[in-house]
Scaffold this active site. Structure first.
Site: not given
Length: 285
Positions: A18, A41, A104, A122, A148, A168
């Site tokens: 982050h 993701h 995120s 997702e 994703g 991610d």
């Protein structure tokens, strides 16, 4: 490994991810032209640190908790600290009052300007519903219940074309690193100017270095790896660090990030031999 976000919210991997993401967003927004942001993701967007999942391992205490315990954090990590404060108005000078942790999607949403766009993906059936609730209704945001990697193929290049994709994955499948490499390489072929940020766990350093080299080999844009280990990365049965590969990093990005990375190492290291480095994987004149 199983890296479902709720169990690890605010841990050292989240902190690095982050901090880097916020610096990338800051650089993107130096120009007035709109951007399209993609989170392949996404998870659920916001995490309750009092939940049973977060409390099970309490990883946030040695992650964001350790960072906030240092009074220098607001000065060295201003964007990160401001984001935590925005989500936790009662946040104190030593981290007291930290109740929720921003994923995120929340950070990406907070960065949006009027003409920017955000696409969140997702696959988990419960998490996608929580993500929709956490994001609320916003015409600038599209939330997709989809894989994703498949979404990354379908959504690149985005409109507008300037932007960033955060990749991610959960690293649950045995071939996740191979799948990830192929997805990143394919996205780069379709979207050569796109800024790609790829998070990865570090267990064994030698194997992760080989993977980074293989992923970067066909790329044609400047590419760096930002990496932090909290102990020597020799034990392959545990997560010893994490990193982000950044394709098309902004100008002077590594220089601006280095003091932040050094600070994170000092706060997050658990054993002698912890490392913090920014490595060039692809050099373009």
């Amino acid at each position: 490994m199983n890296y479902r976000h709720a169990f690890h919210a605010g841990n050292f991997g989240d902190v690095l991810k982050h901090v880097v993401l916020l610096e990338l967003l800051s650089a993107l927004h130096r120009k007035a032209s709109p951007v399209h942001l993609i989170d392949s993701h996404a998870g659920i967007g916001v995490y309750d640190l009092a939940s049973s999942e977060a409390q099970r391992g309490g990883e946030y205490r040695l992650g964001v908790g350790a960072v906030l315990a240092d009074p220098a954090a607001p000065r060295i990590l201003p964007a990160y600290h401001a984001a935590l404060k925005a989500l936790n108005p009662e946040l104190g000078s030593s981290g007291e009052g930290l109740r929720r942790y921003p994923g995120s999607p929340w950070l990406l949403r907070q960065s949006l300007r009027s003409d920017d766009r955000l696409t969140l993906c997702e696959l988990h059936p419960q998490d996608i519903e929580t993500l929709k609730r956490n994001m609320g209704r916003d015409p600038r945001i599209a939330v997709h219940h989809r894989d994703g990697f498949e979404a990354l193929k379908a959504l690149t290049p985005p409109v507008p074309r300037r932007g960033l994709a955060l990749i991610d994955p959960a690293f649950e499948a045995k071939d996740e690193f191979t799948t990830l490499s192929r997805a990143v390489q394919a996205a780069h072929r379709r979207w050569a100017t796109g800024l790609l940020a790829i998070w990865y766990p570090v267990k064994d350093q030698k194997s992760i270095d080989r993977w980074k080299a293989d992923l970067a080999a066909p790329l044609t844009a400047q590419t760096i790896a930002v990496e932090l280990t909290i102990r020597p990365a020799k034990e392959a049965r545990q997560m010893n660090g994490s990193g982000l590969i950044v394709v098309n990093p902004p100008w002077q990005f590594a220089d601006s990030l280095k003091p932040m990375l050094d600070f994170l190492k000092a706060r997050l290291a658990r054993e002698a031999g912890a490392t913090a480095r920014i490595e060039t994987l692809v050099e373009v004149d």
